[in-house]
Write an enzyme that holds these catalytic residues in place. Sequence first.
Site, PDB file in Angstrom:
ATOM      1  N   LYS A 175       0.847  -1.198   0.000  1.00 13.71           N
ATOM      2  CA  LYS A 175       0.000   0.000   0.000  1.00 13.71           C
ATOM      3  C   LYS A 175       0.885   1.252   0.000  1.00 13.71           C
ATOM      4  O   LYS A 175       1.632   1.477   0.950  1.00 13.71           O
ATOM      5  CB  LYS A 175      -0.909   0.037   1.233  1.00 13.71           C
ATOM      6  N   GLU A 250      10.543   1.678   9.893  1.00 17.87           N
ATOM      7  CA  GLU A 250      11.454   2.792   9.578  1.00 17.87           C
ATOM      8  C   GLU A 250      10.672   4.070   9.822  1.00 17.87           C
ATOM      9  O   GLU A 250       9.783   4.416   9.048  1.00 17.87           O
ATOM     10  CB  GLU A 250      11.899   2.709   8.115  1.00 17.87           C
ATOM     11  N   CYS A 284      13.416  11.616   5.780  1.00 18.73           N
ATOM     12  CA  CYS A 284      13.622  11.208   7.184  1.00 18.73           C
ATOM     13  C   CYS A 284      15.053  11.448   7.624  1.00 18.73           C
ATOM     14  O   CYS A 284      15.326  11.604   8.803  1.00 18.73           O
ATOM     15  CB  CYS A 284      13.256   9.737   7.337  1.00 18.73           C
ATOM     16  N   GLU A 386       9.724  16.095  15.174  1.00 15.36           N
ATOM     17  CA  GLU A 386      10.008  16.070  13.742  1.00 15.36           C
ATOM     18  C   GLU A 386       9.062  17.017  13.012  1.00 15.36           C
ATOM     19  O   GLU A 386       7.843  16.892  13.133  1.00 15.36           O
ATOM     20  CB  GLU A 386       9.818  14.644  13.205  1.00 15.36           C
TER      21      GLU A 386
END
Length: 485
Positions: A175, A250, A284, A386
Amino acid sequence: MSLLIIENYIAGQGQPPCRRQYLDNVNPATGEPYARIPRSDTDDVEAAVQAAERAFPTWSQSTPEQRFRLLNRIADLIERDLEAYALAETTDTGKPLSVARSVDIPRAVANFRFFATAALQFASEAHPMTNLAINYTLRQPVGIAGCISPWNLPLYLFTWKIAPALAAGNCVVGKPSELTPVTAWMLARTCQEAGLPPGVLNIVHGLGPEAGQAIVAHPKIKAISFTGGTHTGRHIAAAAAPVFKKLSLELGGKNPHIVFADCRLEEALQTAVRAGFSNNGQICLCGSRLYIERPLYARFRDALVQRVQALKVGNPMQSDTDLGALVSQAHLDKVLSYIELAQAEGGRVLCGGQRVQVAAPCEHGYFVAPTLIEGLGLHCRTNQEEIFGPVLTIQPFDTAEEALALANGVDYGLAASIWTQDLSCAHRMAEQLHSGIVWINCWMLRDLRTPFGGIKQSGIGREGGWEAMRFFTEPKNVCVKYAEG
Ligand code: NAD
């Protein structure tokens, strides 16, 4: 304008969603919907799992050479269609076409080629017990793997999971992000053309809590490879734990970029700009916390401001654009709210700090000026959370110990970059950084054989090279005792 209709890819065929419900897919550079994607649910995932189950016995018995040839053929076809893929990636993400052409799509090609050869070269261990027995390890595919990916590097990260899963002999239910589905849909067509047997790869589109959740919860999906936010990763870990699925997560990062006064200055400056603002800071691995040794601080900061101000924010289709649009209205709002927060926390905006108006046809697009902020300490939210946008904070340090404490003082542990010509200092710091990846005098220099991933809230497990092949296989030890005498 008629909208592009995206389909699921199940059992080798394009399929509409079972409930016939669709979601709008918006071009972030214009703010206009341009495609509709299936809003899939458990029934679609069930159909995908059934197709994968039917395909698995033959695919898992295919020879490494057969898998090598097919994966290479897929790579060839993506490469042939690179321009169309790059255009689709730019339209979906808002990233400059030059970046999609030179980074995203070539890397998807490289992922298939790399794991094609991994299929040929993967081997397993033997453990002899002298004069008594031999143990050998079989590495067998896990079965059906679920691969769920984010929007920032859509085809690049989707194929980074799919390619090793297929190379190791698994069937896949994948997906892509609902924000950036088009290149995954194109990949389905490429796989059809390459002759990948029906059901080996299935792609289901839709929302995370619906289609994504159905993949995570499905009892016949034995491993989940997920890249995305830490919050989602936590949710997936909780859902997978009771049924003991294999998990590779991750997740997010808040990466330190540490520059000592003895660095090679020009290279350090250029790379700090790249590490902060590549893909609009939506990687990231981006170095979003910049720490500069005090004797160099003012000079580095002033030079950086000049370079950041020179970056061109604009229409992603234009060749001189450095920063395109952020991926969505919601992400734009999030990034702008962090810039406000940074100021409320006492930060000084040195450049950027606001939304940018771009000329037609991009006047409704989600553009933000690259932003540099100083004057914030380690413990404020701006330096702890973040942001995943074009926002970089800069702060001086006095000693290597202090730099280390700053670097390690967050909940994330994905990547770090150190800039110095004192290699003893660099190696010592590399040893002590709480981070899955450390770059010395470079950033995002990638060798696909190396272990890739983070610690702490940046995830569990590693991707890349043999790590990926091991994740997508189950080791089985076979112990054979010799006859007496
Ligand atoms: P996200 O977590 O919102 O979504 C990622 C994927 O998970 C999407 O496909 C989404 O539909 C799906 N999803 C969402 N909720 C789900 C659920 N409950 N069950 C199953 N699937 C679900 O992340 P995002 O906003 O798409 O991506 C940005 C994040 O990804 C950032 O935090 C970034 O750091 C991280 N990221 C990490 C890496 C890495 O390698 N560590 C690489 C790229 C991006």
